[in-house]
Design a protein around this motif. Structure first.
Motif, mmCIF file in Angstrom:
data_model
loop_
_atom_site.group_PDB
_atom_site.id
_atom_site.type_symbol
_atom_site.label_atom_id
_atom_site.label_comp_id
_atom_site.label_asym_id
_atom_site.label_seq_id
_atom_site.Cartn_x
_atom_site.Cartn_y
_atom_site.Cartn_z
ATOM 1 N N HIS A 151 57.859 81.039 30.050
ATOM 2 C CA HIS A 151 58.442 79.888 29.361
ATOM 3 C C HIS A 151 59.664 80.322 28.577
ATOM 4 O O HIS A 151 59.805 81.496 28.230
ATOM 5 C CB HIS A 151 57.442 79.281 28.378
ATOM 6 N N ASN A 206 60.679 77.736 26.138
ATOM 7 C CA ASN A 206 60.498 76.885 24.980
ATOM 8 C C ASN A 206 59.626 77.613 23.949
ATOM 9 O O ASN A 206 58.577 78.159 24.291
ATOM 10 C CB ASN A 206 59.812 75.591 25.445
ATOM 11 N N ASP A 225 64.718 76.237 21.989
ATOM 12 C CA ASP A 225 64.687 76.826 23.327
ATOM 13 C C ASP A 225 65.401 78.168 23.278
ATOM 14 O O ASP A 225 66.540 78.268 22.813
ATOM 15 C CB ASP A 225 65.414 75.863 24.283
ATOM 16 N N ALA A 237 59.022 68.469 27.709
ATOM 17 C CA ALA A 237 59.186 69.753 27.033
ATOM 18 C C ALA A 237 59.386 71.007 27.877
ATOM 19 O O ALA A 237 60.432 71.610 27.731
ATOM 20 C CB ALA A 237 58.074 69.953 26.045
ATOM 21 N N PRO A 238 58.484 71.443 28.751
ATOM 22 C CA PRO A 238 58.767 72.785 29.281
ATOM 23 C C PRO A 238 60.001 72.814 30.172
ATOM 24 O O PRO A 238 60.565 73.871 30.403
ATOM 25 C CB PRO A 238 57.519 73.155 30.080
ATOM 26 N N THR A 276 57.665 76.757 21.469
ATOM 27 C CA THR A 276 56.293 76.303 21.260
ATOM 28 C C THR A 276 55.382 76.775 22.384
ATOM 29 O O THR A 276 54.272 77.241 22.151
ATOM 30 C CB THR A 276 56.263 74.770 21.188
ATOM 31 N N TYR A 277 55.891 76.681 23.621
ATOM 32 C CA TYR A 277 55.067 77.071 24.770
ATOM 33 C C TYR A 277 54.891 78.578 24.845
ATOM 34 O O TYR A 277 53.828 79.061 25.234
ATOM 35 C CB TYR A 277 55.694 76.531 26.058
ATOM 36 N N ILE A 278 55.956 79.342 24.467
ATOM 37 C CA ILE A 278 55.810 80.799 24.461
ATOM 38 C C ILE A 278 54.695 81.190 23.502
ATOM 39 O O ILE A 278 53.829 81.993 23.826
ATOM 40 C CB ILE A 278 57.129 81.476 24.035
ATOM 41 N N GLN A 279 54.721 80.567 22.320
ATOM 42 C CA GLN A 279 53.694 80.877 21.309
ATOM 43 C C GLN A 279 52.298 80.559 21.835
ATOM 44 O O GLN A 279 51.379 81.371 21.737
ATOM 45 C CB GLN A 279 53.993 80.070 20.048
ATOM 46 N N LYS A 280 52.162 79.378 22.506
ATOM 47 C CA LYS A 280 50.841 78.985 23.018
ATOM 48 C C LYS A 280 50.344 79.999 24.044
ATOM 49 O O LYS A 280 49.181 80.409 24.028
ATOM 50 C CB LYS A 280 50.934 77.601 23.678
ATOM 51 N N THR A 281 51.246 80.407 24.964
ATOM 52 C CA THR A 281 50.828 81.336 26.009
ATOM 53 C C THR A 281 50.527 82.710 25.429
ATOM 54 O O THR A 281 49.542 83.346 25.804
ATOM 55 C CB THR A 281 51.926 81.457 27.082
ATOM 56 N N THR A 325 55.554 85.350 29.604
ATOM 57 C CA THR A 325 54.943 84.039 29.434
ATOM 58 C C THR A 325 55.380 83.023 30.480
ATOM 59 O O THR A 325 54.684 82.038 30.704
ATOM 60 C CB THR A 325 55.304 83.464 28.063
#
Lengths: 493, 122
Positions: free
Chosen positions: A190, A192, A132, A67-68, A194-199, A188
């Motif tokens: 990132h 991706n 992405d 993913a990332p 999903t990863y931007i949201q997580k960070t 962030t």
């Protein structure tokens, strides 16, 4: 499982067939190839829609990179519904364009026209499916160039001028979107979603101002491209001067993909928690309300039949932004339902108006008196589609307005219903005179011959399928709304 | 003020962005508009490239020997901007092509003169 790859195969199929077009010499083969690839694409997305309904949404890794580092597609119910819609509408529009594209475009440019349409629809599907940010940006730019291409391909004064205006405005929009992506990347690390949201969920307290600037950049950038009200100035010229089949695609598909991306940015990338801290939803609500009133008011003053329909697009996009601005789950569901309803209806309207302009040779609505006797079927279909735009019960326009009214009561702003009602009445003010002039003005009907200028039956088939789709969207509204709400509750937007 | 000086890359890129934006919106000449658009794109590129730059490290290209991960700057923004440059070039080419067409049809590339000619026809 091969089924999970179907969305990627659909997009790649369009891009690959696109660049085969200029190599083929026979025109009928080009048209057949174009229709066949849209049909296959539609079938592929229907199968993946069925798969996601049964198995839930999934992330598809392109090239098996994790993913990332790699690019992902997020395939959920909403994405599949929109993809099926895009493939279906472009299949119908291409079918219609097969019979009379020669009327608008010179002989040598026909392969290039189909190339551009394929690239455009492929990139729109990419915007809808990709997870992405930078990949979406590249698709946006491809779509940007291709959509200007299908405006300027008709080599006229008006087209070149409208195309220039469109290209400058939408390049401005993509510049702002790119700056927004740069901001997100610097905050962030990132790309991706999903990863931007997580960070962001962890660190957003560190960048209180930068996040609001980012949201603003995305809203204005995508607002320029999807004709948010004060930024809509390019739309009427571009949509009115383009060939009929191009304006059907531009109005019913291109604008919608950017709205889907805006929804993704707001809810999947930045997240409801941060959005609710900023005034952005209220701003979108105000802009949407202004759009739905002013779009209709401006449409009343127009004489050119396609300009009326183009300004009506501004008003209908106002409804879509209005329902995003409500910020509730029902609001988002109605936004997506209205996208579906408006896409099929507006495509039918533009194809009808193209047929009218071609056979009667008149684009001024005041000179269309009695034309309903000459082209009864085309005007009947125009009538049905405009009823949906006005919001008569059973048609999708009514259903989305009804639920939008319910959603405004839900958020405690019932005074906004007045705006919805006023906009519906204004819609009636500019659509009904066209029909009344065409069918009921007595002194003009006598010297007209019944069905003398009607299109042949095979040319009417694609428009009538679109009208059937309008009726279907209205009648099956309950199950469509159920499906959309299931898609939203499973995995965000 | 001190913040602006420490983040001089960002300051410069935002100033450039605004210059490009204003040129794009306010100039009448289409070529100047296109130049404005290019300045705007370049500003975004500078912004993102600056994010990937780490002081004292080398460009992420291996010559002769591998210097270890800490020897190079972050390659992702650079590679993204490579794509960005391609996009900017193709948009510019398309805009210039339409400008040629406009000059063919209207005989001028000044926006206000084009609008005047339109009004005369009406």
């Amino acid at each position: 499982m091969i089924i999970t790859s179907f969305p990627l195969i659909g997009i790649l199929l369009l891009f690959m067939t696109a660049f085969v077009m200029p190599l083929i010499k026979t025109k009928s083969l080009i048209k057949f190839l174009s229709m066949a690839s849209f049909f296959v694409c539609c079938a592929l997305f229907l199968i993946s829609l069925e798969y996601t309904i049964n198995n839930g949404s999934y992330l598809y890794k392109i090239g098996h990179f994790n993913a990332p580092y790699g690019i992902e597609f997020k395939v959920g119910i909403i994405e599949c519904i929109i993809a099926v819609l895009f493939a279906f509408v472009s299949l119908m529009v291409t079918w219609y364009s097969c019979y009379n594209i020669e009327h608008d475009i010179s002989e040598g440019k026909i392969p290039l026209y189909y190339l551009l349409v394929h690239v455009l629809v492929g990139s729109l599907l990419g915007i809808v499916l990709s997870n992405d940010m930078f990949n979406v940006y590249v698709f946006i730019e491809i779509g940007n160039l291709a959509s200007c291409g299908i405006v300027v391909i008709k080599d006229n004064k008006d087209n070149i001028k409208a195309g220039m205006k469109y290209l400058i405005m939408s390049s401005l929009g993509s510049g702002l979107v790119l700056l927004g992506i740069a901001f997100l990347y610097s905050m962030t690390g990132h790309l991706n979603m999903t990863y931007i949201q997580k960070t962001l969920a962890i660190t957003y307290m560190n960048y209180p101002n930068a996040i609001f600037i980012t949201i603003g950049l995305f809203t204005v950038g995508l607002g320029v491209k999807s004709a948010m009200f004060p930024l809509h100035t390019w739309l009427p010229d571009a949509h009115a001067s383009a060939p009929a089949s191009s304006s059907a695609i531009l109005s019913s598909l291109v604008l919608k993909a950017y709205i889907i991306f805006l929804l993704k940015v707001l809810y999947r990338v930045i997240g409801m928690d941060i959005i609710s801290l900023s005034p952005i939803l209220n701003i979108i609500l105000v802009v949407g309300s202004l759009g739905m009133i002013m779009g209709s008011v401006l449409a009343i003053y127009q004489k050119h039949i396609k300009k009326i329909i183009a300004y009506s697009s501004v008003a209908q996009l106002g409804y879509i932004f209005f329902s995003i601005g409500l910020g509730t789950k029902l609001g988002i569901i109605m936004c997506i339902y209205h996208i579906i309803g408006h896409a099929v209806t507006k495509a039918a309207l533009f194809l009808c108006s193209g047929a009218i302009m071609e056979n009667i040779g008149e684009k001024d609505v005041t000179k269309l008196k009695g034309a309903g006797k000459e082209m009864p079927y085309t005007f009947a279909m125009f009538f049905i589609a405009s009823l949906s735009m006005i919001g008569i019960p059973v048609f999708p326009g009514f259903i989305s307005k009804w639920y939008m009214a319910l959603a405004t009561i839900e958020v405690g702003k019932p005074t906004l219903i007045i705006l919805l009602l006023a906009s519906s009445l204004l819609n009636a003010v500019y659509y009904l005179p066209v029909i009344i002039n065409a069918f009921f003005v007595k002194d003009n009907l006598d010297d007209k011959i019944y069905k003398s200028k009607e299109k042949s039956k095979k040319e009417l088939i694609p428009i009538s399928i679109l009208i059937a789709a309008v009726l279907f969207t209205g009648i099956a509204s309950y199950s469509i709304i159920e499906l959309i709400s299931a898609g939203i509750s499973i995995g965000g937007i | 003020m001190e913040r602006l000086l420490t983040n001089y890359f960002e300051t410069a890129s935002v100033v450039l962005f605004v210059i490009g934006f204003v040129t794009l919106l306010l100039h009448n000449n289409l070529i100047k508009k296109i130049i404005g658009l290019n300045i705007m794109d370049t500003a975004v590129m500078l912004f993102l490239m600056a994010k990937g730059y780490i002081n004292g490290r080398f460009a992420p290209i291996i010559i002769d020997e591998f210097k270890g991960v800490s020897g190079y700057i972050n390659p992702i923004p650079s590679s993204l901007m490579l794509t960005g440059i391609v996009v900017a070039v193709s948009t510019t080419a398309f805009l210039l092509a339409i400008t040629v067409k406009i000059h063919e049809k209207f005989g001028t590339i000044e926006v206000n003169e084009i609008i005047d000619k339109e009004n005369e026809v009406r």
